[in-house]
Structure formats: C-alpha cells, structure tokens
Design a protein around this motif. Structure first.
Motif, PDB file in Angstrom:
ATOM      1  N   GLY A  22       6.743  61.571  25.984  1.00  0.00           N
ATOM      2  CA  GLY A  22       6.677  60.437  24.678  1.00  0.00           C
ATOM      3  C   GLY A  22       7.729  60.247  24.003  1.00  0.00           C
ATOM      4  N   SER A  23       8.604  61.053  23.754  1.00  0.00           N
ATOM      5  CA  SER A  23       9.897  60.629  23.197  1.00  0.00           C
ATOM      6  C   SER A  23      10.814  59.828  23.973  1.00  0.00           C
ATOM      7  N   GLN A  24      10.717  59.766  25.316  1.00  0.00           N
ATOM      8  CA  GLN A  24      11.438  59.088  26.189  1.00  0.00           C
ATOM      9  C   GLN A  24      11.007  57.662  26.115  1.00  0.00           C
ATOM     10  N   ILE A  25       9.514  57.538  26.264  1.00  0.00           N
ATOM     11  CA  ILE A  25       8.950  56.234  26.116  1.00  0.00           C
ATOM     12  C   ILE A  25       9.456  55.412  24.813  1.00  0.00           C
ATOM     13  N   GLY A  26       9.226  56.198  23.728  1.00  0.00           N
ATOM     14  CA  GLY A  26       9.741  55.767  22.373  1.00  0.00           C
ATOM     15  C   GLY A  26      10.850  55.107  22.319  1.00  0.00           C
ATOM     16  N   ALA A  27      11.791  55.965  23.121  1.00  0.00           N
ATOM     17  CA  ALA A  27      13.424  55.503  23.052  1.00  0.00           C
ATOM     18  C   ALA A  27      13.568  54.112  23.664  1.00  0.00           C
ATOM     19  N   TRP A  28      12.626  54.076  24.835  1.00  0.00           N
ATOM     20  CA  TRP A  28      12.801  52.537  25.532  1.00  0.00           C
ATOM     21  C   TRP A  28      12.048  51.485  24.440  1.00  0.00           C
ATOM     22  N   ALA A  29      10.959  51.854  23.776  1.00  0.00           N
ATOM     23  CA  ALA A  29      10.021  50.786  23.006  1.00  0.00           C
ATOM     24  C   ALA A  29      10.889  50.287  21.783  1.00  0.00           C
ATOM     25  N   SER A  30      11.720  51.229  21.250  1.00  0.00           N
ATOM     26  CA  SER A  30      11.837  50.972  19.948  1.00  0.00           C
ATOM     27  C   SER A  30      13.291  50.219  19.722  1.00  0.00           C
ATOM     28  N   PRO A  31      13.255  48.951  18.970  1.00  0.00           N
ATOM     29  CA  PRO A  31      14.674  48.389  18.717  1.00  0.00           C
ATOM     30  C   PRO A  31      15.249  48.712  17.456  1.00  0.00           C
ATOM     31  N   GLN A  32      15.478  50.203  17.647  1.00  0.00           N
ATOM     32  CA  GLN A  32      15.911  50.948  16.403  1.00  0.00           C
ATOM     33  C   GLN A  32      17.110  50.070  15.536  1.00  0.00           C
ATOM     34  N   SER A  33      16.786  50.156  14.331  1.00  0.00           N
ATOM     35  CA  SER A  33      17.342  49.495  12.949  1.00  0.00           C
ATOM     36  C   SER A  33      17.146  48.075  12.840  1.00  0.00           C
ATOM     37  N   ARG A  34      16.158  47.470  13.756  1.00  0.00           N
ATOM     38  CA  ARG A  34      16.044  45.990  13.691  1.00  0.00           C
ATOM     39  C   ARG A  34      14.840  45.937  12.971  1.00  0.00           C
ATOM     40  N   VAL A  35      14.675  44.778  12.146  1.00  0.00           N
ATOM     41  CA  VAL A  35      13.475  44.468  11.419  1.00  0.00           C
ATOM     42  C   VAL A  35      12.253  43.906  12.225  1.00  0.00           C
ATOM     43  N   VAL A  36      11.012  44.479  12.288  1.00  0.00           N
ATOM     44  CA  VAL A  36      10.008  44.410  12.924  1.00  0.00           C
ATOM     45  C   VAL A  36       9.182  43.428  11.993  1.00  0.00           C
ATOM     46  N   THR A  37       8.193  42.896  12.348  1.00  0.00           N
ATOM     47  CA  THR A  37       6.905  42.040  11.656  1.00  0.00           C
ATOM     48  C   THR A  37       6.100  43.210  11.026  1.00  0.00           C
ATOM     49  N   GLY A  38       5.674  44.378  11.835  1.00  0.00           N
ATOM     50  CA  GLY A  38       5.047  45.368  11.159  1.00  0.00           C
ATOM     51  C   GLY A  38       4.594  46.399  12.356  1.00  0.00           C
ATOM     52  N   ARG A  39       3.887  47.435  12.033  1.00  0.00           N
ATOM     53  CA  ARG A  39       3.424  48.472  12.825  1.00  0.00           C
ATOM     54  C   ARG A  39       2.910  47.886  14.112  1.00  0.00           C
ATOM     55  N   SER A  40       2.078  47.089  14.070  1.00  0.00           N
ATOM     56  CA  SER A  40       1.594  46.660  15.388  1.00  0.00           C
ATOM     57  C   SER A  40       2.741  46.201  16.114  1.00  0.00           C
ATOM     58  N   THR A  41       3.654  45.668  15.739  1.00  0.00           N
ATOM     59  CA  THR A  41       4.778  45.284  16.786  1.00  0.00           C
ATOM     60  C   THR A  41       5.512  46.351  17.802  1.00  0.00           C
ATOM     61  N   LEU A  42       5.333  47.297  16.833  1.00  0.00           N
ATOM     62  CA  LEU A  42       5.784  48.787  17.420  1.00  0.00           C
ATOM     63  C   LEU A  42       4.872  49.469  18.366  1.00  0.00           C
ATOM     64  N   GLU A  43       3.711  49.467  18.117  1.00  0.00           N
ATOM     65  CA  GLU A  43       2.480  49.853  18.911  1.00  0.00           C
ATOM     66  C   GLU A  43       2.456  49.026  20.288  1.00  0.00           C
ATOM     67  N   SER A  44       2.724  47.610  20.033  1.00  0.00           N
ATOM     68  CA  SER A  44       2.573  46.722  21.094  1.00  0.00           C
ATOM     69  C   SER A  44       3.606  46.989  22.104  1.00  0.00           C
ATOM     70  N   ALA A  45       5.027  47.270  21.591  1.00  0.00           N
ATOM     71  CA  ALA A  45       6.024  47.779  22.472  1.00  0.00           C
ATOM     72  C   ALA A  45       5.936  48.870  23.080  1.00  0.00           C
ATOM     73  N   LEU A  46       5.307  49.597  22.574  1.00  0.00           N
ATOM     74  CA  LEU A  46       5.055  51.391  22.965  1.00  0.00           C
ATOM     75  C   LEU A  46       4.162  51.220  24.168  1.00  0.00           C
ATOM     76  N   ASN A  47       2.949  50.290  24.010  1.00  0.00           N
ATOM     77  CA  ASN A  47       1.971  50.225  25.139  1.00  0.00           C
ATOM     78  C   ASN A  47       2.651  49.458  26.296  1.00  0.00           C
ATOM     79  N   LYS A  48       3.503  48.713  25.918  1.00  0.00           N
ATOM     80  CA  LYS A  48       3.997  47.914  27.122  1.00  0.00           C
ATOM     81  C   LYS A  48       4.761  48.774  27.991  1.00  0.00           C
ATOM     82  N   ILE A  49       5.761  49.655  27.291  1.00  0.00           N
ATOM     83  CA  ILE A  49       6.496  50.658  28.081  1.00  0.00           C
ATOM     84  C   ILE A  49       5.807  51.647  29.013  1.00  0.00           C
TER      85      ILE A  49
END
Length: 218
Positions: free
Chosen positions: A135-162
């Motif tokens: 799960g931590s490995q997937i999260g490292a791929w999914a998170s554009p760390q320190s960048r502004v995102v439009t909402g939590r759903s953007t992060l969840e969508s990126a996580l699901n994609k990875i």
C-alpha cells in the motif's frame, strides 16, 4: 457563542529530572550514540521513536520543517526516503544542507543532526523499497507530493489508477521520482534535560582531524 479556555502558555513548564549526560556516558562515535538512544526510545515504548523533524531552506533562506522517519543509520550518515519532486527535495537539491531533530519528549531528550546531504544510491533505495508494504508503494506512485490538488477525490482517483496499473504484478517497482536522502553530519548534538534548565548538551563536531567532542552551554 461557546466559551473557550485560553491555555496559560507562560505558566506551562516541566522540571526535567529524569537523567544526566556526561562525557563518559557517550559511545565512541556519534552514530553509535544515536543508535543507542534510538534503541532506548524504542524500548521505552515511545511512539514513532525514529520520527525526526527535518528542516530545510530554499535558496532565499526561507526555512521549512516537517516530520519524516529515519530509515538508515551508520557511520556515513542518517537516511530518510521521500519523493524527489517534493518541496523538501527541491530545497535539498538547491542547498545541499539539512538538519534533523529527534524529539524524545517522554525521555526528556533530544538529538540534533546537521550536515550536507546526498542522494542514496539506487541499490540501497531498492532494498528499502522492497521492505515497504504494498500500500505504501502504491501511494508513492500515486501522490504528486507537495503539489496543489483539487480535492481528496483527486488523490483517491490517482491511487485507484495505480492499483489497477499494478494489479497483475507481484512486485511494484521503485518510482523514478522516489528515493533516499542521506544527511552526512558535520555536527551531532545530544541533549538531556536537567533541573533549572541547566541541561546537558554534548556535541560531536567534525573538524580537519576528525571528530571532536564539545560541551555546549544550555
């Protein structure tokens, strides 16, 4: 309007009386002493004993701090891992200097590490990466760390994609934008709280001829 209670900050204080630190108490090297205190913090049941407050600054001297986890320690330095596109990595690539503090409040101790930084090699990064939960490995791929995102759903969508991308893979590879940093100390200070704010501060300092031990006034 609900009532609020102001915390009386000026009157908040703790008398530090748990221990002392003398030159004779220290291990032969800074990394052996830091490992000893890390082991004692873990043995005492402190939460996240390897958590450290990492401080960096940008090219204009504006500081930033955040908590990260130490994941490597030896004579070469202190290692943590992160996204290389993060704000802290941008600072480190620009200035090549950092400090880190281990705040073991329950033991009335701190350790401070200050020095230059370097990227950890690919082989060492890969070894640590393999130890991380999937799960931590997937999260490292999914998170554009320190960048502004439009909402939590953007992060969840990126996580699901990875997750879908690596669904049929037994192993998740190391992302090209992720890896370790090593702080190569020039100073390492061990701080033990004492009564009346007369704390013990002993510092290993790297000089031309090797490491010197200094006592610093509290």
């Amino acid at each position: 309007m609900s009532e609020t209670t102001n915390i009386a900050l000026p009157s908040m204080r703790v008398s530090y009386e748990q221990g002392s630190l003398t030159e004779g108490d220290l291990a032969a090297s800074w990394h052996e002493q830091l490992q000893l205190w890390l082991d004692q913090a873990a043995g005492a049941g402190l939460p996240e004993p390897n958590a450290m407050v990492l401080a960096t600054s940008d090219t204009e001297g504006r500081p930033s701090s955040r908590t990260v986890l130490a994941k490597g320690l030896d004579a070469r330095g202190l290692v943590f891992f992160t996204n290389y596109t993060s704000s802290k990595s941008h600072d480190l690539m620009a200035t090549r200097y950092a400090s880190a503090t281990f705040p073991w409040f329950a033991m009335q101790r701190q350790a401070h590490v200050r020095g230059t930084v370097e990227k950890v090699g690919a082989e060492e990064t890969a070894r640590y990466w393999e130890s991380r939960p999937r799960g931590s490995q997937i999260g490292a791929w999914a998170s554009p760390q320190s960048r502004v995102v439009t909402g939590r759903s953007t992060l969840e969508s990126a996580l699901n994609k990875i997750e879908r991308q690596f669904a049929d893979s037994d192993r998740v590879p190391v992302p090209p934008h992720w890896g370790g940093w090593r702080i190569r100390p020039e100073e390492v200070e061990f701080w033990q709280g004492r009564r009346d704010r007369m704390h013990d501060r002993l510092r290993f300092r790297l000089g031309r001829d090797g490491w010197d031990l200094q006592r610093v006034a509290p």
